[in-house]
Each structure stands twice: as structure tokens, then as C-alpha cells.
Design a protein around this motif. Structure first.
Motif, PDB file in Angstrom:
ATOM      1  N   GLY A 259     102.936  38.863 128.330  1.00 32.57           N
ATOM      2  CA  GLY A 259     102.622  39.119 129.851  1.00 32.57           C
ATOM      3  C   GLY A 259     101.445  38.440 130.314  1.00 32.57           C
ATOM      4  N   SER A 260     101.069  38.692 131.602  1.00 28.44           N
ATOM      5  CA  SER A 260      99.777  38.276 132.120  1.00 28.44           C
ATOM      6  C   SER A 260      98.965  39.309 132.620  1.00 28.44           C
ATOM      7  CB  SER A 260     100.149  37.180 133.067  1.00 28.44           C
ATOM      8  OG  SER A 260     101.193  36.270 132.587  1.00 28.44           O
ATOM      9  N   LEU A 261      97.639  39.085 132.960  1.00 21.70           N
ATOM     10  CA  LEU A 261      96.829  39.669 133.683  1.00 21.70           C
ATOM     11  C   LEU A 261      95.666  38.748 134.232  1.00 21.70           C
ATOM     12  CD1 LEU A 261      95.851  42.653 131.252  1.00 21.70           C
ATOM     13  CD2 LEU A 261      97.009  42.908 133.573  1.00 21.70           C
ATOM     14  N   ARG A 262      95.129  39.158 135.170  1.00 21.06           N
ATOM     15  CA  ARG A 262      94.049  38.364 135.774  1.00 21.06           C
ATOM     16  C   ARG A 262      92.776  39.117 135.836  1.00 21.06           C
ATOM     17  NH1 ARG A 262      93.325  35.544 141.690  1.00 21.06           N
ATOM     18  NH2 ARG A 262      92.955  37.754 142.237  1.00 21.06           N
ATOM     19  N   LEU A 263      91.613  38.922 135.179  1.00 22.07           N
ATOM     20  CA  LEU A 263      90.356  39.778 135.211  1.00 22.07           C
ATOM     21  C   LEU A 263      89.527  39.096 136.364  1.00 22.07           C
ATOM     22  CD1 LEU A 263      89.522  39.972 131.282  1.00 22.07           C
ATOM     23  CD2 LEU A 263      91.038  41.594 132.827  1.00 22.07           C
ATOM     24  N   SER A 264      88.814  39.922 136.958  1.00 16.24           N
ATOM     25  CA  SER A 264      87.775  39.510 137.985  1.00 16.24           C
ATOM     26  C   SER A 264      86.281  39.893 137.570  1.00 16.24           C
ATOM     27  CB  SER A 264      88.227  40.181 139.269  1.00 16.24           C
ATOM     28  OG  SER A 264      89.550  39.828 139.742  1.00 16.24           O
ATOM     29  N   CYS A 265      85.527  38.909 137.932  1.00 15.82           N
ATOM     30  CA  CYS A 265      84.027  39.432 137.876  1.00 15.82           C
ATOM     31  C   CYS A 265      83.397  39.027 139.061  1.00 15.82           C
ATOM     32  CB  CYS A 265      83.609  38.292 136.529  1.00 15.82           C
ATOM     33  SG  CYS A 265      81.715  38.831 136.405  1.00 15.82           S
ATOM     34  N   ALA A 266      82.921  40.350 139.730  1.00 20.35           N
ATOM     35  CA  ALA A 266      82.350  40.017 141.178  1.00 20.35           C
ATOM     36  C   ALA A 266      80.821  40.208 140.981  1.00 20.35           C
ATOM     37  CB  ALA A 266      82.996  41.105 142.182  1.00 20.35           C
ATOM     38  N   ALA A 267      80.442  39.500 141.506  1.00 18.95           N
ATOM     39  CA  ALA A 267      78.796  39.257 141.501  1.00 18.95           C
ATOM     40  C   ALA A 267      78.062  39.681 142.660  1.00 18.95           C
ATOM     41  CB  ALA A 267      78.196  37.958 141.005  1.00 18.95           C
TER      42      ALA A 267
ATOM     43  N   ASP B 126      72.152  36.031 130.199  1.00 19.74           N
ATOM     44  CA  ASP B 126      71.090  36.742 130.708  1.00 19.74           C
ATOM     45  C   ASP B 126      71.681  38.070 131.262  1.00 19.74           C
ATOM     46  OD1 ASP B 126      69.047  34.265 131.390  1.00 19.74           O
ATOM     47  OD2 ASP B 126      68.930  35.276 129.526  1.00 19.74           O
ATOM     48  N   TYR B 127      72.879  37.985 131.958  1.00 18.99           N
ATOM     49  CA  TYR B 127      73.459  38.954 132.911  1.00 18.99           C
ATOM     50  C   TYR B 127      74.929  39.393 132.112  1.00 18.99           C
ATOM     51  CZ  TYR B 127      69.743  37.054 135.739  1.00 18.99           C
ATOM     52  OH  TYR B 127      68.509  36.791 136.094  1.00 18.99           O
ATOM     53  N   TRP B 128      75.030  40.819 132.129  1.00 15.48           N
ATOM     54  CA  TRP B 128      76.192  41.402 131.533  1.00 15.48           C
ATOM     55  C   TRP B 128      76.864  42.133 132.527  1.00 15.48           C
ATOM     56  CZ3 TRP B 128      78.809  39.496 127.248  1.00 15.48           C
ATOM     57  CH2 TRP B 128      78.101  38.266 126.518  1.00 15.48           C
ATOM     58  N   GLY B 129      78.173  42.246 132.747  1.00 13.27           N
ATOM     59  CA  GLY B 129      78.929  43.422 133.348  1.00 13.27           C
ATOM     60  C   GLY B 129      79.435  44.261 132.363  1.00 13.27           C
ATOM     61  N   GLN B 130      79.994  45.522 133.045  1.00 11.22           N
ATOM     62  CA  GLN B 130      80.404  46.243 132.077  1.00 11.22           C
ATOM     63  C   GLN B 130      81.859  45.893 131.556  1.00 11.22           C
ATOM     64  OE1 GLN B 130      81.359  46.116 135.218  1.00 11.22           O
ATOM     65  NE2 GLN B 130      83.199  46.906 135.349  1.00 11.22           N
ATOM     66  N   GLY B 131      82.384  46.254 130.609  1.00 12.20           N
ATOM     67  CA  GLY B 131      83.460  45.825 130.025  1.00 12.20           C
ATOM     68  C   GLY B 131      84.836  46.516 130.737  1.00 12.20           C
ATOM     69  N   THR B 132      85.697  45.673 130.774  1.00 10.73           N
ATOM     70  CA  THR B 132      87.270  46.031 130.919  1.00 10.73           C
ATOM     71  C   THR B 132      88.281  46.023 130.097  1.00 10.73           C
ATOM     72  OG1 THR B 132      88.911  45.833 132.798  1.00 10.73           O
ATOM     73  CG2 THR B 132      88.076  43.941 132.018  1.00 10.73           C
ATOM     74  N   GLN B 133      88.966  46.931 129.644  1.00 11.43           N
ATOM     75  CA  GLN B 133      89.840  46.944 128.634  1.00 11.43           C
ATOM     76  C   GLN B 133      91.220  46.340 128.788  1.00 11.43           C
ATOM     77  OE1 GLN B 133      89.639  48.639 125.201  1.00 11.43           O
ATOM     78  NE2 GLN B 133      91.365  47.562 124.841  1.00 11.43           N
ATOM     79  N   VAL B 134      91.596  45.387 127.934  1.00 10.27           N
ATOM     80  CA  VAL B 134      93.075  44.786 127.969  1.00 10.27           C
ATOM     81  C   VAL B 134      93.612  45.064 126.637  1.00 10.27           C
ATOM     82  CG1 VAL B 134      94.105  42.332 127.666  1.00 10.27           C
ATOM     83  CG2 VAL B 134      92.141  42.828 129.218  1.00 10.27           C
ATOM     84  N   THR B 135      94.827  45.721 126.880  1.00 13.24           N
ATOM     85  CA  THR B 135      95.723  45.870 125.611  1.00 13.24           C
ATOM     86  C   THR B 135      96.920  45.327 125.748  1.00 13.24           C
ATOM     87  OG1 THR B 135      94.599  48.154 125.613  1.00 13.24           O
ATOM     88  CG2 THR B 135      96.556  47.838 124.534  1.00 13.24           C
ATOM     89  N   VAL B 136      97.314  44.726 124.434  1.00 14.19           N
ATOM     90  CA  VAL B 136      98.578  43.965 124.665  1.00 14.19           C
ATOM     91  C   VAL B 136      99.402  44.748 123.402  1.00 14.19           C
ATOM     92  CG1 VAL B 136      99.980  41.724 124.191  1.00 14.19           C
ATOM     93  CG2 VAL B 136      97.474  41.772 125.118  1.00 14.19           C
ATOM     94  N   SER B 137     100.751  45.340 123.976  1.00 14.46           N
ATOM     95  CA  SER B 137     101.502  45.840 123.048  1.00 14.46           C
ATOM     96  C   SER B 137     102.369  45.091 122.609  1.00 14.46           C
ATOM     97  CB  SER B 137     102.041  46.980 123.779  1.00 14.46           C
ATOM     98  OG  SER B 137     102.801  46.559 124.818  1.00 14.46           O
ATOM     99  N   SER B 138     102.799  45.085 121.306  1.00 16.33           N
ATOM    100  CA  SER B 138     103.997  44.305 120.705  1.00 16.33           C
ATOM    101  C   SER B 138     105.385  44.594 120.799  1.00 16.33           C
ATOM    102  CB  SER B 138     103.739  44.303 118.985  1.00 16.33           C
ATOM    103  OG  SER B 138     103.466  45.442 118.448  1.00 16.33           O
TER     104      SER B 138
ATOM    105  N   GLY C 223      90.380  44.496 136.398  1.00 10.75           N
ATOM    106  CA  GLY C 223      91.510  43.861 136.204  1.00 10.75           C
ATOM    107  C   GLY C 223      92.187  44.087 134.895  1.00 10.75           C
ATOM    108  N   GLY C 224      91.520  44.876 133.975  1.00 10.55           N
ATOM    109  CA  GLY C 224      92.168  45.122 132.596  1.00 10.55           C
ATOM    110  C   GLY C 224      93.130  46.080 132.756  1.00 10.55           C
ATOM    111  N   GLY C 225      94.108  46.153 131.707  1.00 12.20           N
ATOM    112  CA  GLY C 225      95.301  47.156 131.674  1.00 12.20           C
ATOM    113  C   GLY C 225      95.841  46.979 130.508  1.00 12.20           C
TER     114      GLY C 225
END
Length: 125
Positions: free
Chosen positions: A15-23, A113-125, A7-9
Motif C-alpha cells: 500500500g501507500s501513504l503520504r506523510l506531510s511536514c508542515a512548517a 536542528d529542528y524536529w517535528g513530533q513523530g507520526t506512526q506508520v504501521t505496515v501489516s503483512s 499522515g501516518g496510519g
């Protein structure tokens, strides 16, 4: 437990973003789930978490995102979300979701104990 963050971007300030973490491998309602972020050159920091609960779960946030971010869980989809509104350039980071069964209100990275891979969030000015 395997966690998949998405969900990153790139978004403009405000603005808004919605990140998801599916297990997979475990029901998310039975464990605490959190979001962390790490900006270049900085340590990984706590963003938000939701406690284990078979219903709604208690939520808590870092002061820097309180009132702008909302963490929630969809038990039917076994997914935790992070709704991010009023984004600022300082929110730019790689966002990670994490989970733990041992604690119900974890806040420190080493508590998880458990980690997902990262998702990049970039907010431009």
C-alpha cells in the motif's frame, strides 16, 4: 522553526501513504528538510531529504527506500511531503521530519536542528 508531521496510519503490504511536514516560523525552501524513522529497539535512521532551494531542490534517499519513496516540497504551502509506495512491513516505524539551515545536504540525525513530533506508520503483512 516548528514542524508538524502528519499522515501516518495502518496500511497493508504494498500500500501507500503520504506523510506531510508542515512548517511555521521559517520558509522551508530556505532550509534542508529530511525524514527519519525509528522502529522499536532500533536507532533512528535517515530516510530521505531535500536540499534548500527556491525552486525544486535536490533529493536523496536511503538505499532501502530508493525507488519506492519520494520526497517533495510545496513552497506555497510551506510543506514537505514523503510519498511512500510499495510499503513493506520493515517500513513500520515512527517517522519524523527534521530541518536544518546550516547544511544543504544533511544525512545524519545530529546534523538537523529542528524536529517535528513523530507520526506512526504501521505496515501489516
Amino acid at each position: 522553526v516548528q514542524l508538524q508531521a502528519s499522515g501516518g496510519g495502518l496500511v497493508q503490504t504494498g500500500g501507500s501513504l503520504r506523510l506531510s511536514c508542515a512548517a511555521s516560523g521559517r520558509t522551508l525552501s530556505s532550509i534542508a528538510v529530511g525524514w527519519f524513522r525509528q522502529a522499536p529497539g532500533k536507532e533512528r535512521e535517515f530516510v530521505a531529504a531535500i536540499s534548500r532551494s527556491w525552486t525544486v531542490g535536490e533529493t536523496y534517499y536511503a538505499d532501502s527506500v530508493k525507488g519506492r519513496f519520494t520526497i517533495s516540497r510545496d513552497n506555497a504551502k510551506n510543506t514537505v511531503y514523503l510519498q511512500m509506495n510499495s510499503l513493506k512491513p520493515e517500513d513500520t516505524a515512527v517517522y519524523y521530519c527534521a530541518a536544518v539551515a546550516r547544511y544543504n545536504y544533511p544525512r545524519l540525525a545530529h546534523d538537523f536542528d529542528y524536529w517535528g513530533q513523530g507520526t506512526q506508520v504501521t505496515v501489516s503483512s
